[in-house]
Design a protein around this motif. Structure first.
Motif, PDB file in Angstrom:
ATOM      1  N   PHE A 151       0.821  -1.202   0.000  1.00 36.65           N
ATOM      2  CA  PHE A 151       0.000   0.000   0.000  1.00 36.65           C
ATOM      3  C   PHE A 151       0.865   1.267   0.000  1.00 36.65           C
ATOM      4  O   PHE A 151       0.497   2.276  -0.618  1.00 36.65           O
ATOM      5  N   LEU A 152       1.986   1.236   0.707  1.00 36.52           N
ATOM      6  CA  LEU A 152       2.889   2.391   0.696  1.00 36.52           C
ATOM      7  C   LEU A 152       3.417   2.655  -0.712  1.00 36.52           C
ATOM      8  O   LEU A 152       3.539   3.816  -1.135  1.00 36.52           O
ATOM      9  N   ILE A 153       3.734   1.589  -1.432  1.00 39.99           N
ATOM     10  CA  ILE A 153       4.207   1.744  -2.804  1.00 39.99           C
ATOM     11  C   ILE A 153       3.105   2.308  -3.689  1.00 39.99           C
ATOM     12  O   ILE A 153       3.343   3.210  -4.509  1.00 39.99           O
ATOM     13  N   VAL A 154       1.890   1.790  -3.519  1.00 39.67           N
ATOM     14  CA  VAL A 154       0.766   2.265  -4.323  1.00 39.67           C
ATOM     15  C   VAL A 154       0.489   3.743  -4.059  1.00 39.67           C
ATOM     16  O   VAL A 154       0.229   4.522  -4.987  1.00 39.67           O
ATOM     17  N   ILE A 155       0.555   4.136  -2.775  1.00 36.11           N
ATOM     18  CA  ILE A 155       0.205   5.520  -2.412  1.00 36.11           C
ATOM     19  C   ILE A 155       1.347   6.487  -2.669  1.00 36.11           C
ATOM     20  O   ILE A 155       1.127   7.617  -3.141  1.00 36.11           O
ATOM     21  N   PHE A 156       2.594   6.069  -2.382  1.00 31.26           N
ATOM     22  CA  PHE A 156       3.730   6.996  -2.456  1.00 31.26           C
ATOM     23  C   PHE A 156       4.744   6.646  -3.546  1.00 31.26           C
ATOM     24  O   PHE A 156       5.800   7.267  -3.626  1.00 31.26           O
ATOM     25  N   GLY A 214       3.382  10.497  -4.849  1.00 35.30           N
ATOM     26  CA  GLY A 214       4.784  10.218  -5.123  1.00 35.30           C
ATOM     27  C   GLY A 214       5.383  11.182  -6.127  1.00 35.30           C
ATOM     28  O   GLY A 214       6.535  11.629  -5.973  1.00 35.30           O
ATOM     29  N   GLN A 215       4.632  11.533  -7.146  1.00 31.14           N
ATOM     30  CA  GLN A 215       5.111  12.488  -8.143  1.00 31.14           C
ATOM     31  C   GLN A 215       5.280  13.881  -7.538  1.00 31.14           C
ATOM     32  O   GLN A 215       6.226  14.604  -7.883  1.00 31.14           O
ATOM     33  N   PHE A 216       4.370  14.234  -6.636  1.00 32.28           N
ATOM     34  CA  PHE A 216       4.491  15.536  -5.959  1.00 32.28           C
ATOM     35  C   PHE A 216       5.751  15.577  -5.100  1.00 32.28           C
ATOM     36  O   PHE A 216       6.494  16.570  -5.122  1.00 32.28           O
ATOM     37  N   ILE A 217       5.996  14.507  -4.332  1.00 28.19           N
ATOM     38  CA  ILE A 217       7.194  14.450  -3.493  1.00 28.19           C
ATOM     39  C   ILE A 217       8.449  14.543  -4.343  1.00 28.19           C
ATOM     40  O   ILE A 217       9.405  15.260  -4.009  1.00 28.19           O
ATOM     41  N   GLU A 218       8.460  13.831  -5.464  1.00 29.23           N
ATOM     42  CA  GLU A 218       9.638  13.851  -6.336  1.00 29.23           C
ATOM     43  C   GLU A 218       9.850  15.231  -6.947  1.00 29.23           C
ATOM     44  O   GLU A 218      10.988  15.687  -7.100  1.00 29.23           O
ATOM     45  N   PRO A 238      12.523  10.591  -5.630  1.00 28.17           N
ATOM     46  CA  PRO A 238      11.399   9.844  -5.048  1.00 28.17           C
ATOM     47  C   PRO A 238      11.704   9.446  -3.617  1.00 28.17           C
ATOM     48  O   PRO A 238      12.874   9.371  -3.218  1.00 28.17           O
ATOM     49  N   ILE A 239      10.655   9.191  -2.857  1.00 27.50           N
ATOM     50  CA  ILE A 239      10.855   8.801  -1.469  1.00 27.50           C
ATOM     51  C   ILE A 239      11.239   7.331  -1.356  1.00 27.50           C
ATOM     52  O   ILE A 239      11.932   6.930  -0.415  1.00 27.50           O
ATOM     53  N   MET A 240      10.829   6.509  -2.326  1.00 27.93           N
ATOM     54  CA  MET A 240      11.153   5.087  -2.271  1.00 27.93           C
ATOM     55  C   MET A 240      12.659   4.855  -2.329  1.00 27.93           C
ATOM     56  O   MET A 240      13.392   5.587  -2.989  1.00 27.93           O
ATOM     57  N   PHE A 241      13.094   3.823  -1.615  1.00 29.82           N
ATOM     58  CA  PHE A 241      14.503   3.410  -1.571  1.00 29.82           C
ATOM     59  C   PHE A 241      15.409   4.485  -0.983  1.00 29.82           C
ATOM     60  O   PHE A 241      16.553   4.655  -1.403  1.00 29.82           O
TER      61      PHE A 241
END
Length: 222
Positions: A63-68, A75-79, A85-88
């Motif tokens: 769900f975190l991957i799907v949402i962020f 996720g696009q806004f954060i990037e 990106p916030i992931m990894f």
């Protein structure tokens, strides 16, 4: 060997501290609000708050991957804002740990603020105390044992987080490889000596914090 051993240890402690702080603040605010309110949909909202306790960590990570994730609007806004990106990232490990630790803090905070001391609060108001003084001098001190227990449990839960972190933050040595991930990789590589050292350290830390909770409960409630 020295650097190989201590790097995931320090990373885990840093991650757990940051995640525990996030869970403590958000859980306390949510617990306070839910303990003092009643509205339609409250049961549903509380179910969502507590869901990470019963959901498999990999489902939480999904769900975190799907949402962020990079393809999601958030996720696009954060990037766009942070140019990555916030992931990894380390922050992904912190956020994943905070999500799974939040229910423990929320439940403890709600229990603490739901204590049977409404009469004391009303007496203080009758004597002229405003809401701020009532909170700081009556509500918070009485709820403090539950809040402290919740904070410690949240830290320990964040320290042991594996599945959601693995999916959302990855397993990057020196960046997102926390103790649970390091133990998994050491076993996978057949390095049982290193895995045992990390396991013993993790168990010792967890039991020590749980012992602190028991001592505090005995002191305040016994």
């Amino acid at each position: 060997m020295h650097s190989q051993f201590w790097t995931p240890v320090m990373l885990s402690i840093q991650t757990a501290c940051a995640a525990g702080l996030i869970a403590m603040i958000s859980g306390t605010l949510a617990g306070r609000a839910m303990a003092k309110s009643s509205f339609r949909g409250k049961v549903l909202l509380e179910t969502l708050f507590l869901a990470p306790i019963v959901l498999p960590p990999t489902v939480v990570g999904f769900f975190l991957i799907v949402i962020f994730g990079r393809t999601s609007p958030i996720g696009q806004f954060i990037e766009a804002v942070f140019q990555q990106p916030i992931m990894f990232t380390w922050w992904a490990a912190v956020f994943a740990s905070a999500v799974v630790a939040f229910p423990l803090m929320y439940q403890s905070a709600k229990s603490g603020f739901s204590g049977n001391y409404r009469a004391l609060e009303e007496s203080a108001r009758d004597l002229g105390a405003d809401e701020r003084r009532v909170f700081w001098h009556i509500t918070l001190p009485l709820a403090f044992p539950a809040l402290l227990s919740g904070a410690i449990l949240s830290f320990v839960r964040a320290l042991g987080e594996f599945g959601a972190t693995f999916m959302f933050a990855g397993n990057i040595p020196g960046r997102t490889q926390t103790l649970p991930l390091a133990i998994y990789m050491a076993m996978d590589a057949g390095n049982m000596e290193l895995a045992w050292l990390w396991v013993l350290l993790t168990v010792s830390l967890s039991l020590a914090f749980l012992a602190v909770i028991q001592v505090l409960h005995t002191k305040w409630l016994g």
